[in-house]
Write an enzyme that holds these catalytic residues in place. Structure first.
Site, PDB file in Angstrom:
ATOM      1  N   GLU A  82      -4.845  -0.014  -2.149  1.00  0.00           N
ATOM      2  CA  GLU A  82      -3.627  -0.813  -2.274  1.00  0.00           C
ATOM      3  C   GLU A  82      -3.684  -1.744  -3.476  1.00  0.00           C
ATOM      4  OE1 GLU A  82      -1.103  -4.079   0.334  1.00  0.00           O
ATOM      5  OE2 GLU A  82      -2.180  -2.487   1.373  1.00  0.00           O
ATOM      6  N   LYS A 269      -2.681  -8.070   9.257  1.00  0.00           N
ATOM      7  CA  LYS A 269      -2.959  -6.895   8.421  1.00  0.00           C
ATOM      8  C   LYS A 269      -3.372  -7.341   7.020  1.00  0.00           C
ATOM      9  CE  LYS A 269      -1.732  -3.439   5.432  1.00  0.00           C
ATOM     10  NZ  LYS A 269      -1.478  -3.533   3.973  1.00  0.00           N
ATOM     11  N   ASP A 285     -18.645   0.277   9.892  1.00  0.00           N
ATOM     12  CA  ASP A 285     -17.601   0.881  10.717  1.00  0.00           C
ATOM     13  C   ASP A 285     -16.364  -0.015  10.713  1.00  0.00           C
ATOM     14  OD1 ASP A 285     -15.985   1.970  12.676  1.00  0.00           O
ATOM     15  OD2 ASP A 285     -17.580   2.208  14.149  1.00  0.00           O
ATOM     16  N   HIS A 383       2.873  -7.708  -6.666  1.00  0.00           N
ATOM     17  CA  HIS A 383       2.487  -6.429  -6.065  1.00  0.00           C
ATOM     18  C   HIS A 383       3.132  -5.264  -6.803  1.00  0.00           C
ATOM     19  CE1 HIS A 383       1.268  -3.668  -2.874  1.00  0.00           C
ATOM     20  NE2 HIS A 383       2.494  -3.169  -2.925  1.00  0.00           N
TER      21      HIS A 383
END
Length: 429
Positions: A82, A269, A285, A383
């Site tokens: 991202e 998130k 993990d 972004h």
């Protein structure tokens, strides 16, 4: 690492960044070969790691810069696709650095193994019987993995719960044993699973019930890492917004996330945008870390913000993040994956505790980066400028043409593949 403050790093070519990294960090020949190889994870190695291997799936590996944590410099490897995440985390780390850096701490590395028992003639008697044998059960668990005890870890405690005592279903009532294991610098899944499986026959004998599940819990609420930053408002000032306005906007945004799960999911998130890339880069993990973090955000009975943001008596913005952090620096894929080993070398952490503290610091930085953007210019400005390069590549641009097309897309405020294709055709005629 001498310093994590590397001005202009983003303006360098990939080769220039690599050359600088070689000067700043003492790599072995093997680490250099792995990091800069065209095939950093050979197919032969990948085939030993998972089943039915047909190839590998690379992610961009970038460096989070400017991190000063407990007075120590960190350059942070981050594997993520991202745009803007690495840039945002590095930008906020620079602000926090000027405020004195992040302060962190971590609990002992205690993970949990669970054993499910059903069909006990009397669940309360079964519980009491197990607790009477507590010390013997702990000894038995450690006997199943003596090498962990030799390293200073091993099973330390045991608890017993009865679930669904008044349940109507014959399947719902059960007894659950928790075995608490200090896994030292390992994540510990295999260690814990071996221990709890070894206890199953003894527990069946004591409880007169039947054991079904015996496995670790990824809700590692006894294995926590915490990060904190305190930022004077003047360091938050931006074009068109005073430091106090940014500070207050961040706190309002936090309160929104802490009050509304619809916002909290996106808010959290963004925190994981900073956390997952390090967990992936170090061969840990990330699914386990994700699951544990979101469960911890729900520990009050409501899904809430993972971070807290407030103002102190001096008017500073105070940010804090505490999360379960079930990561390791030894064992598992960390021993096998060449980039994971090199990433840990770049990080220069001495323990799993230290790694966990770096990870939550980056998560806190990334959260502030997103909130600061949201309460000032909006998230899209930075972004989409970075995203424009991916759009240009998707439209067929290559080499120097990528930046030319990307700049034009931003200038015309049309960052879409269709527009990029038009520009590629125009510039290549």
């Amino acid at each position: 690492m001498e310093t994590s403050r590397i001005p202009g790093f983003y303006n360098m070519t990939v080769e220039e960044r690599r050359d600088l990294l070689k000067k700043l960090h003492s790599f072995t020949e093997e680490e250099i070969a792995n990091l800069f190889s065209k095939e950093p994870l050979p197919a032969e190695t990948a085939d030993k790691m998972i089943e039915n291997t047909i190839g590998t799936f690379p992610l961009p590996l970038g460096l989070g810069l400017n991190f000063l944590i407990n007075g120590k410099e960190y350059v942070v490897p981050m594997a993520i696709e991202e745009p803007s995440v690495v840039a945002s985390a590095s930008y906020i780390a620079k602000i926090v650095r000027n405020a004195g850096g992040f302060t962190t701490e971590a609990t002992d590395r205690v993970m949990i193994g669970q054993i499910q028992v059903v069909g006990c003639p009397d669940f309360e008697i079964a519980k009491e019987s197990l607790l009477k044998e507590k010390e013997a059960l702990i000894e038995s668990a450690n006997a199943a993995y003596p090498s962990m005890v030799a390293r200073g870890g091993g099973a330390e405690d045991l608890e017993v719960r009865v679930l669904n005592e008044d349940g109507d279903s014959p399947y719902s009532k059960m007894l659950v044993v928790h075995v608490y294991v200090n896994t030292c610098d390992a994540m510990g899944a295999n260690i814990i699973n071996t221990m709890v499986e070894s206890l199953a026959p003894t527990i069946e004998r004591i409880t007169k019930g039947k054991v079904y599940l015996r496995i670790l819990s990824n809700y590692a609420d006894k294995c926590l890492a915490r990060a904190k930053c305190v930022i004077p408002p003047n360091l938050l000032q931006t074009d068109g917004f005073s430091g106090e306005e940014v500070r207050d906007g961040v706190i309002h945004a936090f309160e929104f996330a802490d009050s509304d799960p619809y916002r909290a999911v996106t808010h959290n998130k963004g925190i994981m945008n900073g956390i997952d890339p390090i967990v992936i880069a170090t061969g840990n993990d990330w699914r386990a870390v994700e699951a544990g973090a979101h469960a911890y955000a729900s520990r009050s009975g409501k899904y809430r913000s993972m971070t807290t943001w407030s103002v102190d008596e001096q008017g500073n913005l105070v940010g804090e993040l505490e999360l379960p952090m079930s990561v390791g620096t030894v064992g598992g894929s960390i021993r096998v994956h060449p980039i994971a080993k090199t990433s840990l070398s770049i990080l220069d952490v001495e323990s799993a505790q230290e790694l966990a503290q770096v990870i939550v610091s980056v998560g806190l930085a990334q959260n502030l980066g997103a909130l600061k953007a949201l309460v000032t210019d909006g998230i899209q400005k930075g972004h989409m400028a970075l995203h424009s390069r991916s759009v240009a590549i998707a439209a067929g641009a290559s080499g120097e043409m990528i930046d030319i097309i990307a700049e034009k897309l931003v200038e015309e405020k049309e960052i879409r593949v269709g527009k990029a294709k038009e520009l590629v055709e125009m510039y290549t005629k």
